[in-house]
Enzyme design. Structure first.
Site, PDB file in Angstrom:
ATOM      1  N   ILE A   1      75.371  52.036  94.076  1.00 22.31           N
ATOM      2  CA  ILE A   1      76.520  52.346  94.367  1.00 22.31           C
ATOM      3  C   ILE A   1      77.096  53.744  93.885  1.00 22.31           C
ATOM      4  O   ILE A   1      77.554  54.536  94.592  1.00 22.31           O
ATOM      5  CB  ILE A   1      77.787  51.320  94.279  1.00 22.31           C
ATOM      6  CG1 ILE A   1      77.091  49.964  94.797  1.00 22.31           C
ATOM      7  CG2 ILE A   1      78.930  51.793  94.690  1.00 22.31           C
ATOM      8  CD1 ILE A   1      78.044  48.775  94.414  1.00 22.31           C
TER       9      ILE A   1
ATOM     10  N   THR B   1      85.482  50.811  90.987  1.00 25.08           N
ATOM     11  CA  THR B   1      85.180  49.839  92.237  1.00 25.08           C
ATOM     12  C   THR B   1      84.446  48.893  91.668  1.00 25.08           C
ATOM     13  O   THR B   1      83.520  48.303  92.346  1.00 25.08           O
ATOM     14  CB  THR B   1      84.659  50.577  93.085  1.00 25.08           C
ATOM     15  OG1 THR B   1      83.536  51.433  92.626  1.00 25.08           O
ATOM     16  CG2 THR B   1      85.559  51.411  94.070  1.00 25.08           C
TER      17      THR B   1
ATOM     18  N   ARG C   1      84.005  46.509  88.108  1.00 20.11           N
ATOM     19  CA  ARG C   1      84.733  45.441  87.432  1.00 20.11           C
ATOM     20  C   ARG C   1      86.029  45.906  86.615  1.00 20.11           C
ATOM     21  O   ARG C   1      85.940  46.711  85.798  1.00 20.11           O
ATOM     22  CB  ARG C   1      83.904  44.310  86.627  1.00 20.11           C
ATOM     23  CG  ARG C   1      82.676  43.748  87.394  1.00 20.11           C
ATOM     24  CD  ARG C   1      83.324  42.601  88.201  1.00 20.11           C
ATOM     25  NE  ARG C   1      82.480  42.029  89.232  1.00 20.11           N
ATOM     26  CZ  ARG C   1      82.101  42.191  90.186  1.00 20.11           C
ATOM     27  NH1 ARG C   1      82.596  43.040  90.931  1.00 20.11           N
ATOM     28  NH2 ARG C   1      81.333  41.330  90.690  1.00 20.11           N
TER      29      ARG C   1
ATOM     30  N   ASP D   1      90.151  49.114  92.520  1.00 21.96           N
ATOM     31  CA  ASP D   1      89.994  48.206  93.372  1.00 21.96           C
ATOM     32  C   ASP D   1      89.706  46.791  92.773  1.00 21.96           C
ATOM     33  O   ASP D   1      89.643  45.558  93.565  1.00 21.96           O
ATOM     34  CB  ASP D   1      88.861  48.794  94.413  1.00 21.96           C
ATOM     35  CG  ASP D   1      88.606  47.654  95.710  1.00 21.96           C
ATOM     36  OD1 ASP D   1      89.542  47.241  96.308  1.00 21.96           O
ATOM     37  OD2 ASP D   1      87.359  47.290  95.924  1.00 21.96           O
TER      38      ASP D   1
ATOM     39  N   GLU E   1      91.736  38.748  88.295  1.00 18.34           N
ATOM     40  CA  GLU E   1      91.968  38.924  89.469  1.00 18.34           C
ATOM     41  C   GLU E   1      92.405  37.610  89.968  1.00 18.34           C
ATOM     42  O   GLU E   1      91.534  36.578  89.393  1.00 18.34           O
ATOM     43  CB  GLU E   1      91.066  39.317  90.425  1.00 18.34           C
ATOM     44  CG  GLU E   1      90.727  41.101  90.250  1.00 18.34           C
ATOM     45  CD  GLU E   1      89.552  41.553  91.040  1.00 18.34           C
ATOM     46  OE1 GLU E   1      89.124  40.896  91.802  1.00 18.34           O
ATOM     47  OE2 GLU E   1      88.996  42.617  90.820  1.00 18.34           O
TER      48      GLU E   1
ATOM     49  N   HIS F   1      90.443  44.376  95.714  1.00 16.81           N
ATOM     50  CA  HIS F   1      89.018  44.047  95.754  1.00 16.81           C
ATOM     51  C   HIS F   1      88.150  44.058  97.163  1.00 16.81           C
ATOM     52  O   HIS F   1      87.837  43.048  97.525  1.00 16.81           O
ATOM     53  CB  HIS F   1      88.683  42.814  94.973  1.00 16.81           C
ATOM     54  CG  HIS F   1      87.342  42.739  94.477  1.00 16.81           C
ATOM     55  ND1 HIS F   1      87.154  42.091  93.206  1.00 16.81           N
ATOM     56  CD2 HIS F   1      86.374  43.216  95.016  1.00 16.81           C
ATOM     57  CE1 HIS F   1      85.648  42.225  93.098  1.00 16.81           C
ATOM     58  NE2 HIS F   1      85.094  42.917  93.948  1.00 16.81           N
TER      59      HIS F   1
ATOM     60  N   GLY G   1      85.973  46.374  98.040  1.00 14.93           N
ATOM     61  CA  GLY G   1      84.716  47.377  98.088  1.00 14.93           C
ATOM     62  C   GLY G   1      83.901  46.890  99.246  1.00 14.93           C
ATOM     63  O   GLY G   1      83.317  47.619 100.018  1.00 14.93           O
TER      64      GLY G   1
END
Ligand code: DGY
Length: 321
Positions: free
Chosen positions: A159, A237, A239, A263, A268, A286, A288
């Protein structure tokens, strides 16, 4: 012939559930409620495998309590920090994930976060929607450009590299730190820094792409934020637990950090409320991997791993502790 028995903890895209229903004796989560540990254990009764997601806390206690019949846990995610892989191994349960298929979608979200943070998306959108946009002003709503800036990538994995590729097209210079230096063909000109601290010192924009591990948890904290250039932008993006929220909120409030695009969050969906009043925090829930193409591909990849396992082969995406 007996089809393997599967417990699917969350509602998955229709095409994925259709394939799972065709090939497995599967129990689905029709109302998409978040199953608590006891519900996962109940669902696991008499099953050969579990198909879980990032919202399931598959910790050592849960793994120890799983019925003997469960031999594989396939997660519908690339990250597997929600699973105690060592505890699974100790029980002889294998764990698989879904790498590759969400790389582009997540890199796109990283670019969205970079742009949203750099160009004041939060406060500008709020002004427009709140009827507070009075006129175009030479000095109004000024952000900063990505063009010509140094992008520090923390973790130049799949990524990270996909994000670097997009950022190059924006005219950014790519710097990175990873545990090991990458071969030249994967670096594509990116400048390697031996330590994360050295990377932070040159990152006008810092984009976090490392996994959450004991080494990376809390890596973005008061000390490391102080190493970043004045007014730097932080994008995450990966954790939430890689960032110390109190430290970042304080730095955003003071302007030491110019903006953040986030994000992912600690705890969460109950993220730190201190982000909400900050006009320079561009926040997404979140997203992504949240495209239909990608979520289908994640589901198919998880099923490919299950299929391989139950056919007696080694699944492609085995994860190890
Ligand atoms: C993952 O796959 O690890 C993501 O965080 C969910 O999209």
């Amino acid at each position: 012939m007996h089809r393997p028995r599967l417990f699917v903890t969350r509602k998955l895209p229709p095409a994925v559930e259709a394939r799972a229903a065709r090939d497995y004796e599967a129990i689905f989560n029709t109302n998409d409620g978040l199953p608590a540990a006891d519900e996962i254990l109940k669902g696991a009764e008499g099953k050969d495998g579990l198909l879980v997601t990032v919202t399931d806390r598959v910790n050592a206690d849960l793994i120890r309590a799983l019925p003997e019949s469960v031999r594989i846990i396939a997660t519908f995610s690339v990250g597997y920090d929600h699973i105690d892989v060592a505890a699974a191994k100790a029980r002889g349960i294998i764990v698989t994930n879904t790498p590759d298929v969400l790389t582009d979608a997540t890199a796109e979200i990283a670019m969205l976060l970079m742009l949203g943070a750099a160009r004041n998306a939060t406060s500008s959108i709020a002004a427009l929607r709140g009827g507070k946009w009075k006129n175009w002003a030479p000095t109004g709503m000024l952000g900063t450009e990505l063009t010509g800036k140094r992008l520090g990538i923390l973790g130049l994995g799949r990524i990270g590299r996909a994000t670097a590729k997009r950022a190059r097209a924006f005219g950014m210079a790519i710097h990175y730190h990873s545990r090991k230096r990458l071969p030249e063909e994967l670096e594509e000109g990116a400048i390697y820094h031996e330590s994360a601290d050295d990377l932070f010192r040159v990152s006008d924009v810092l984009s976090i792409h490392c996994a959450s591990t004991p080494e990376t948890r809390g890596l973005i904290n008061r000390r490391t934020i102080a190493l970043l250039p004045e007014g730097a932008i932080i994008v995450n993006t990966a954790r939430g637990d890689i960032v110390d929220d109190d430290a970042l909120i304080e730095a955003l409030a003071s302007g030491r950090i110019g903006a953040a695009g986030l994000d992912v969050f600690n705890n969460e969906p109950n993220f730190h409320p201190g982000y909400l009043p900050l006009p320079n925090a561009f926040l997404l829930p979140h997203l992504g991997s949240a495209t239909l193409e990608t979520r289908n591909a994640m589901g198919f990849r998880a099923l490919d791993n299950l299929d391989a396992f139950f056919a007696g082969s080694t699944p492609r995406d085995l994860v190890t502790a």
